[in-house]
Motif scaffolding. Sequence first.
Motif, short mmCIF file in Angstrom:
data_model
loop_
_atom_site.label_atom_id
_atom_site.label_comp_id
_atom_site.label_asym_id
_atom_site.label_seq_id
_atom_site.Cartn_x
_atom_site.Cartn_y
_atom_site.Cartn_z
N ILE A 132 0.85 -1.20 0.00
CA ILE A 132 0.00 0.00 0.00
C ILE A 132 0.89 1.25 0.00
O ILE A 132 0.70 2.16 -0.80
CB ILE A 132 -0.95 0.00 1.22
CG1 ILE A 132 -1.97 -1.15 1.11
CG2 ILE A 132 -1.68 1.35 1.34
CD1 ILE A 132 -2.82 -1.37 2.37
N PHE A 136 1.22 4.22 -3.06
CA PHE A 136 0.96 5.66 -2.91
C PHE A 136 2.21 6.49 -3.23
O PHE A 136 2.09 7.59 -3.78
CB PHE A 136 0.38 5.97 -1.53
CG PHE A 136 -1.07 5.56 -1.43
CD1 PHE A 136 -2.06 6.37 -1.98
CD2 PHE A 136 -1.44 4.35 -0.86
CE1 PHE A 136 -3.40 5.98 -1.94
CE2 PHE A 136 -2.78 3.96 -0.81
CZ PHE A 136 -3.75 4.78 -1.36
N ILE A 146 -4.94 10.18 -5.52
CA ILE A 146 -5.22 9.01 -4.68
C ILE A 146 -6.38 8.20 -5.25
O ILE A 146 -6.30 6.99 -5.40
CB ILE A 146 -5.61 9.48 -3.25
CG1 ILE A 146 -4.44 10.17 -2.56
CG2 ILE A 146 -6.10 8.31 -2.42
CD1 ILE A 146 -4.84 10.84 -1.24
N HIS A 147 -7.45 8.92 -5.54
CA HIS A 147 -8.67 8.23 -5.98
C HIS A 147 -9.52 9.20 -6.78
O HIS A 147 -9.54 10.41 -6.47
CB HIS A 147 -9.45 7.75 -4.75
CG HIS A 147 -10.74 7.04 -5.06
ND1 HIS A 147 -10.84 6.06 -6.03
CD2 HIS A 147 -11.98 7.16 -4.53
CE1 HIS A 147 -12.10 5.61 -6.07
NE2 HIS A 147 -12.81 6.27 -5.17
N ILE A 170 -5.88 4.05 -6.01
CA ILE A 170 -6.90 3.05 -5.67
C ILE A 170 -7.14 2.10 -6.85
O ILE A 170 -7.27 0.88 -6.65
CB ILE A 170 -8.21 3.76 -5.22
CG1 ILE A 170 -7.98 4.46 -3.86
CG2 ILE A 170 -9.37 2.77 -5.14
CD1 ILE A 170 -7.64 3.55 -2.68
N PHE A 203 -8.23 -2.38 4.42
CA PHE A 203 -7.81 -1.00 4.13
C PHE A 203 -8.80 -0.33 3.17
O PHE A 203 -9.26 0.80 3.41
CB PHE A 203 -6.40 -0.97 3.53
CG PHE A 203 -5.98 0.38 3.01
CD1 PHE A 203 -5.47 1.34 3.88
CD2 PHE A 203 -6.14 0.72 1.67
CE1 PHE A 203 -5.11 2.61 3.41
CE2 PHE A 203 -5.79 1.98 1.19
CZ PHE A 203 -5.27 2.93 2.07
N LEU A 204 -9.17 -1.03 2.11
CA LEU A 204 -10.08 -0.46 1.10
C LEU A 204 -11.46 -0.19 1.70
O LEU A 204 -12.09 0.84 1.42
CB LEU A 204 -10.22 -1.41 -0.11
CG LEU A 204 -9.00 -1.44 -1.04
CD1 LEU A 204 -9.15 -2.56 -2.08
CD2 LEU A 204 -8.78 -0.09 -1.73
N GLN A 206 -12.16 0.52 4.83
CA GLN A 206 -12.02 1.72 5.64
C GLN A 206 -11.91 2.96 4.75
O GLN A 206 -12.53 3.99 5.01
CB GLN A 206 -10.78 1.59 6.54
CG GLN A 206 -10.44 2.83 7.36
CD GLN A 206 -11.31 3.00 8.59
OE1 GLN A 206 -11.95 2.04 9.05
NE2 GLN A 206 -11.36 4.21 9.12
N PHE A 207 -11.14 2.83 3.67
CA PHE A 207 -10.92 3.95 2.75
C PHE A 207 -12.24 4.47 2.19
O PHE A 207 -12.53 5.67 2.22
CB PHE A 207 -9.99 3.52 1.60
CG PHE A 207 -9.64 4.64 0.65
CD1 PHE A 207 -8.48 5.38 0.84
CD2 PHE A 207 -10.48 4.96 -0.41
CE1 PHE A 207 -8.16 6.43 -0.03
CE2 PHE A 207 -10.17 6.01 -1.27
CZ PHE A 207 -9.00 6.74 -1.09
N TYR A 208 -13.08 3.55 1.68
CA TYR A 208 -14.35 3.97 1.08
C TYR A 208 -15.30 4.56 2.12
O TYR A 208 -16.03 5.50 1.83
CB TYR A 208 -15.02 2.80 0.35
CG TYR A 208 -14.26 2.36 -0.88
CD1 TYR A 208 -13.95 3.27 -1.89
CD2 TYR A 208 -13.85 1.04 -1.04
CE1 TYR A 208 -13.25 2.87 -3.03
CE2 TYR A 208 -13.16 0.63 -2.16
CZ TYR A 208 -12.86 1.55 -3.16
OH TYR A 208 -12.17 1.15 -4.27
N GLU A 210 -14.40 6.23 4.75
CA GLU A 210 -13.91 7.59 5.00
C GLU A 210 -14.22 8.50 3.81
O GLU A 210 -14.57 9.66 3.98
CB GLU A 210 -12.40 7.56 5.29
CG GLU A 210 -12.05 6.82 6.58
CD GLU A 210 -10.56 6.86 6.92
OE1 GLU A 210 -9.80 7.60 6.25
OE2 GLU A 210 -10.15 6.15 7.85
N TRP A 211 -14.08 7.97 2.60
CA TRP A 211 -14.33 8.74 1.38
C TRP A 211 -15.76 9.27 1.37
O TRP A 211 -16.03 10.40 0.97
CB TRP A 211 -14.08 7.85 0.15
CG TRP A 211 -14.11 8.59 -1.15
CD1 TRP A 211 -15.18 8.76 -1.97
CD2 TRP A 211 -13.02 9.26 -1.78
NE1 TRP A 211 -14.84 9.49 -3.08
CE2 TRP A 211 -13.51 9.83 -2.98
CE3 TRP A 211 -11.67 9.46 -1.44
CZ2 TRP A 211 -12.69 10.55 -3.85
CZ3 TRP A 211 -10.87 10.18 -2.31
CH2 TRP A 211 -11.39 10.73 -3.50
#
Length: 215
Positions: A132, A136, A146-147, A170, A203-204, A206-208, A210-211
């Motif tokens: 990861i 990045f 990032i995305h 991503i 991780f993904l 959590q990422f989405y 937060e997004w």
Amino acid sequence: MNKENIINNTVNFVKNELSGEGSGHDWWHIHRVTELTKTMAEEENADIFICTLSALLHDIADEKLNKSEEEGIQKVRNWLVSQNVDNHSIEIVIEIISTISFKGGNGPIITRLESKIVQDADRIDAIGAIGIARCFVYTGAKGRVIHDPNIEVRENMSKEEYRNNEGTAINHFYEKLLKLKDLMNTDTGKRIAHERHLFMQSFLEQFYSEWDGKR
Ligand code: ADP
Ligand code: NI
């Protein structure tokens, strides 16, 4: 032929060759791949000297660091000759490092246990927490974002598209990182890749969250 000396000399040679390298192939990548290779070689009952030497040298011949792949291979061969490595071992190490590169999934099928181990270790360094972080760093170095939900994941890329096209950090998970666990050659590689894969999935998730401002 003193194997311990050859390994120590090769560590210094590789550190020197890769100093200042900014494309994710720095010395610490080599260090991690070499340590993982040693762990795996032991578990898989492979030749530890051949595995260690190949892991240390696996990126020296990379086309990103040389005018051509042939020139890179010659550099590795010259080094091994200078260290009085026997011819048989030299041919095996050259075979290993010339067959393991990813290149968007278009590489040759490999059969030698030592090749399988080094390829697994190199691919495993692209996943999990380390993978990861590398993803990045690479994205930032390319000036990419990032995305971006509007940029589509690219399927079935050619070698050129894999290297050159625009993408996001991503999307790289779907284009490469999440595919790596199914490309493992060895049982040890499968086990380690499985754990790192689960970590990337969480991780993904959590990422989405937060997004979307959900967490
Ligand atoms: P290799 O195939 O030798 O591992 P790469 O240059 O393809 O070398 O990759 C180096 C690191 O950069 C890896 O961790 C990889 O996942 C990451 N990387 C490569 N391409 C991309 C990309 N398009 N976007 C984000 N990360 C990338
Ligand atoms: Ni590598």
